[in-house]
Scaffold this motif. Structure first.
Motif, PDB file in Angstrom:
ATOM      1  N   MET A 142      40.831  -6.398 -11.946  1.00  0.00           N
ATOM      2  CA  MET A 142      40.396  -5.212 -12.682  1.00  0.00           C
ATOM      3  C   MET A 142      38.985  -5.397 -13.235  1.00  0.00           C
ATOM      4  O   MET A 142      38.184  -4.457 -13.257  1.00  0.00           O
ATOM      5  N   TYR A 143      38.678  -6.599 -13.670  1.00  0.00           N
ATOM      6  CA  TYR A 143      37.320  -6.884 -14.158  1.00  0.00           C
ATOM      7  C   TYR A 143      36.305  -6.688 -13.042  1.00  0.00           C
ATOM      8  O   TYR A 143      35.238  -6.103 -13.244  1.00  0.00           O
ATOM      9  N   ASN A 144      36.645  -7.163 -11.835  1.00  0.00           N
ATOM     10  CA  ASN A 144      35.753  -7.006 -10.670  1.00  0.00           C
ATOM     11  C   ASN A 144      35.552  -5.537 -10.322  1.00  0.00           C
ATOM     12  O   ASN A 144      34.430  -5.089 -10.034  1.00  0.00           O
ATOM     13  N   TRP A 147      33.397  -3.857 -12.863  1.00  0.00           N
ATOM     14  CA  TRP A 147      32.011  -4.322 -12.709  1.00  0.00           C
ATOM     15  C   TRP A 147      31.319  -3.562 -11.572  1.00  0.00           C
ATOM     16  O   TRP A 147      30.169  -3.136 -11.700  1.00  0.00           O
ATOM     17  N   GLN A 148      32.034  -3.363 -10.464  1.00  0.00           N
ATOM     18  CA  GLN A 148      31.460  -2.640  -9.337  1.00  0.00           C
ATOM     19  C   GLN A 148      31.259  -1.150  -9.654  1.00  0.00           C
ATOM     20  O   GLN A 148      30.351  -0.507  -9.122  1.00  0.00           O
ATOM     21  N   LEU A 149      32.112  -0.604 -10.535  1.00  0.00           N
ATOM     22  CA  LEU A 149      31.982   0.802 -10.926  1.00  0.00           C
ATOM     23  C   LEU A 149      31.044   0.986 -12.120  1.00  0.00           C
ATOM     24  O   LEU A 149      30.878   2.108 -12.603  1.00  0.00           O
ATOM     25  N   ASN A 150      30.446  -0.111 -12.567  1.00  0.00           N
ATOM     26  CA  ASN A 150      29.544  -0.078 -13.717  1.00  0.00           C
ATOM     27  C   ASN A 150      30.252   0.452 -14.976  1.00  0.00           C
ATOM     28  O   ASN A 150      29.690   1.224 -15.755  1.00  0.00           O
ATOM     29  N   LEU A 151      31.500   0.023 -15.163  1.00  0.00           N
ATOM     30  CA  LEU A 151      32.296   0.469 -16.306  1.00  0.00           C
ATOM     31  C   LEU A 151      32.631  -0.663 -17.275  1.00  0.00           C
ATOM     32  O   LEU A 151      33.477  -0.497 -18.152  1.00  0.00           O
ATOM     33  N   LEU A 152      31.967  -1.811 -17.101  1.00  0.00           N
ATOM     34  CA  LEU A 152      32.141  -2.879 -18.077  1.00  0.00           C
ATOM     35  C   LEU A 152      31.454  -2.493 -19.382  1.00  0.00           C
ATOM     36  O   LEU A 152      30.437  -1.804 -19.381  1.00  0.00           O
ATOM     37  N   ASP A 153      32.040  -2.932 -20.494  1.00  0.00           N
ATOM     38  CA  ASP A 153      31.536  -2.577 -21.823  1.00  0.00           C
ATOM     39  C   ASP A 153      31.473  -1.068 -21.992  1.00  0.00           C
ATOM     40  O   ASP A 153      30.535  -0.515 -22.551  1.00  0.00           O
ATOM     41  N   ASN A 154      32.512  -0.426 -21.471  1.00  0.00           N
ATOM     42  CA  ASN A 154      32.594   1.031 -21.518  1.00  0.00           C
ATOM     43  C   ASN A 154      34.029   1.418 -21.860  1.00  0.00           C
ATOM     44  O   ASN A 154      34.980   0.916 -21.255  1.00  0.00           O
ATOM     45  N   HIS A 155      34.181   2.310 -22.815  1.00  0.00           N
ATOM     46  CA  HIS A 155      35.525   2.712 -23.231  1.00  0.00           C
ATOM     47  C   HIS A 155      36.285   3.402 -22.106  1.00  0.00           C
ATOM     48  O   HIS A 155      37.512   3.284 -22.017  1.00  0.00           O
ATOM     49  N   TRP A 156      35.576   4.106 -21.225  1.00  0.00           N
ATOM     50  CA  TRP A 156      36.257   4.797 -20.140  1.00  0.00           C
ATOM     51  C   TRP A 156      36.864   3.827 -19.141  1.00  0.00           C
ATOM     52  O   TRP A 156      37.893   4.115 -18.529  1.00  0.00           O
ATOM     53  N   GLY A 157      36.237   2.689 -18.956  1.00  0.00           N
ATOM     54  CA  GLY A 157      36.832   1.668 -18.103  1.00  0.00           C
ATOM     55  C   GLY A 157      38.162   1.192 -18.670  1.00  0.00           C
ATOM     56  O   GLY A 157      39.146   1.009 -17.946  1.00  0.00           O
ATOM     57  N   LEU A 158      38.200   1.011 -19.981  1.00  0.00           N
ATOM     58  CA  LEU A 158      39.426   0.598 -20.655  1.00  0.00           C
ATOM     59  C   LEU A 158      40.495   1.684 -20.548  1.00  0.00           C
ATOM     60  O   LEU A 158      41.671   1.391 -20.284  1.00  0.00           O
ATOM     61  N   ILE A 159      40.094   2.927 -20.716  1.00  0.00           N
ATOM     62  CA  ILE A 159      41.042   4.046 -20.653  1.00  0.00           C
ATOM     63  C   ILE A 159      41.652   4.170 -19.256  1.00  0.00           C
ATOM     64  O   ILE A 159      42.864   4.375 -19.100  1.00  0.00           O
ATOM     65  N   PHE A 227      44.599  -6.626 -27.576  1.00  0.00           N
ATOM     66  CA  PHE A 227      43.442  -7.483 -27.855  1.00  0.00           C
ATOM     67  C   PHE A 227      42.842  -8.110 -26.600  1.00  0.00           C
ATOM     68  O   PHE A 227      41.626  -8.094 -26.415  1.00  0.00           O
ATOM     69  N   ILE A 228      43.676  -8.647 -25.726  1.00  0.00           N
ATOM     70  CA  ILE A 228      43.178  -9.498 -24.636  1.00  0.00           C
ATOM     71  C   ILE A 228      42.274  -8.727 -23.677  1.00  0.00           C
ATOM     72  O   ILE A 228      41.154  -9.159 -23.375  1.00  0.00           O
ATOM     73  N   PHE A 229      42.747  -7.582 -23.179  1.00  0.00           N
ATOM     74  CA  PHE A 229      41.941  -6.864 -22.194  1.00  0.00           C
ATOM     75  C   PHE A 229      40.673  -6.257 -22.794  1.00  0.00           C
ATOM     76  O   PHE A 229      39.601  -6.354 -22.188  1.00  0.00           O
ATOM     77  N   PRO A 230      40.739  -5.618 -23.983  1.00  0.00           N
ATOM     78  CA  PRO A 230      39.479  -5.143 -24.590  1.00  0.00           C
ATOM     79  C   PRO A 230      38.489  -6.270 -24.836  1.00  0.00           C
ATOM     80  O   PRO A 230      37.283  -6.082 -24.698  1.00  0.00           O
ATOM     81  N   ARG A 231      38.987  -7.458 -25.189  1.00  0.00           N
ATOM     82  CA  ARG A 231      38.109  -8.600 -25.405  1.00  0.00           C
ATOM     83  C   ARG A 231      37.397  -9.005 -24.117  1.00  0.00           C
ATOM     84  O   ARG A 231      36.241  -9.455 -24.141  1.00  0.00           O
ATOM     85  N   LEU A 232      38.087  -8.837 -22.993  1.00  0.00           N
ATOM     86  CA  LEU A 232      37.494  -9.176 -21.700  1.00  0.00           C
ATOM     87  C   LEU A 232      36.473  -8.141 -21.253  1.00  0.00           C
ATOM     88  O   LEU A 232      35.435  -8.488 -20.683  1.00  0.00           O
ATOM     89  N   ILE A 233      36.729  -6.872 -21.538  1.00  0.00           N
ATOM     90  CA  ILE A 233      35.912  -5.771 -21.034  1.00  0.00           C
ATOM     91  C   ILE A 233      34.744  -5.437 -21.964  1.00  0.00           C
ATOM     92  O   ILE A 233      33.618  -5.215 -21.519  1.00  0.00           O
ATOM     93  N   LEU A 234      34.998  -5.387 -23.256  1.00  0.00           N
ATOM     94  CA  LEU A 234      33.990  -4.940 -24.219  1.00  0.00           C
ATOM     95  C   LEU A 234      33.213  -6.117 -24.787  1.00  0.00           C
ATOM     96  O   LEU A 234      33.799  -7.133 -25.153  1.00  0.00           O
ATOM     97  N   SER A 235      31.905  -5.966 -24.883  1.00  0.00           N
ATOM     98  CA  SER A 235      31.068  -7.064 -25.377  1.00  0.00           C
ATOM     99  C   SER A 235      30.153  -6.660 -26.529  1.00  0.00           C
ATOM    100  O   SER A 235      29.825  -7.491 -27.382  1.00  0.00           O
ATOM    101  N   SER A 236      29.709  -5.415 -26.587  1.00  0.00           N
ATOM    102  CA  SER A 236      28.770  -5.013 -27.634  1.00  0.00           C
ATOM    103  C   SER A 236      29.515  -4.679 -28.928  1.00  0.00           C
ATOM    104  O   SER A 236      30.668  -4.248 -28.915  1.00  0.00           O
TER     105      SER A 236
END
Length: 294
Positions: A142-144, A147-159, A227-236
């Protein structure tokens, strides 16, 4: 004239028979067990509320009943941290996840409950198998993808991950409910000229309100403490959710904001508790009705 069996039963019947004693003992044991479970559940809650009202910043010196209760930690968590931003971020994710999840699940379950098509049984079996795998197995994938969809550090990626990840289990749950709605209602509406889409919105959705409310509430509450997945996806810092923000208060070796953390935990629990108490009947109806064989 009484028969021999009735006479023998009268002879053996006593005011305090072994059966009555057993029933009383079982009832008493059940109540004691329920009281013990209630104590085990309430003790941590009482303690964390007490800790949030204690003076100082250490949990070691905190007590369930504070000697000098104070609300300063609730004030500090809003003034000295970005708790308000974390709260709004989490609320946005929860509402969006609820809306997308309900849309995806109800439409998917409606198709499986009302239509016959090639591969229906095998795809249902595939959905059933998919929900047996823990979500941790797909985190790197899912992280990959994000990343390819440019949705890292994005709430929509998490949603999108939240909403799509719940489809296997919730599809089976909602399908079981929809299958119990008589198909004769659909047929009667279509005889009157209604399309399948009109049947879905005008007949199926109103009748499926209990399971839809149950689904909406469970999906609304899911992101609050993840906690775990948002911690992996969100950085800012501006994208943090409540779970990440509260963890960062106590994660460093120099961080001693444990009582502020307790205050934040209480504030996080309040919405979920109130929602559950208000909509409790829908939770019960949804679980029981969705568990029916469809």
């Amino acid at each position: 004239m009484e028969n021999k069996v009735e006479i023998e039963l009268k002879k053996t019947k006593t005011p305090f028979s072994i059966y009555k004693i057993w029933d009383v003992s079982a009832t008493l044991l059940s109540y004691l067990l329920l009281i013990l479970i209630a104590i085990l559940v309430l003790m941590p809650i009482i303690w964390i509320i007490g800790a949030s009202l204690n003076e100082g910043s250490s949990l070691m010196s905190s007590t369930a009943i504070p000697k000098n209760p104070t609300l300063s930690h609730y004030k500090d968590i809003f003034l000295k941290t970005k708790f308000g931003y974390w709260y709004l971020n989490t609320l946005k994710i929860a509402v969006a996840n609820m809306a997308v999840s309900v849309l995806l699940t109800t439409t998917t379950a409606y198709v499986y409950a009302r239509f016959n098509f090639k591969g229906k049984k095998s795809s249902l079996l595939g959905i059933l198998v998919l929900q047996m795998f823990p979500s941790f197995m797909g985190m790197i994938a899912m992280y990959n993808i994000l990343w390819q969809l440019n949705l890292l550090d994005n709430h929509w990626g998490l949603i999108l991950v939240y909403a799509s990840g719940q489809i296997p289990f919730n599809t089976w749950l909602v399908k079981g409910y929809l299958s119990n709605i008589p198909k004769s209602l659909d047929e009667a509406a279509m005889i009157d000229g209604a399309s399948k889409l009109r049947v879905f919105f005008s007949i199926i959705l109103p009748l499926a309100r209990p399971i839809m409310v149950f689904l909406a509430l469970t999906q609304f509450m899911a992101p609050w403490m993840d906690f775990i997945f948002p911690r992996l996806i969100l950085s800012s810092n501006s994208k943090k959710t409540l779970a990440i923000g509260l963890y960062d208060l106590i994660s460093g070796s120099t961080n001693t904001n444990f009582t502020n953390f307790a205050a934040g935990a209480v504030l996080v629990a309040i919405p979920s508790t109130l929602i559950f108490m208000y909509f409790q009947k829908y939770f019960i109806e949804g679980i029981l009705a969705g568990a029916s064989k469809g």
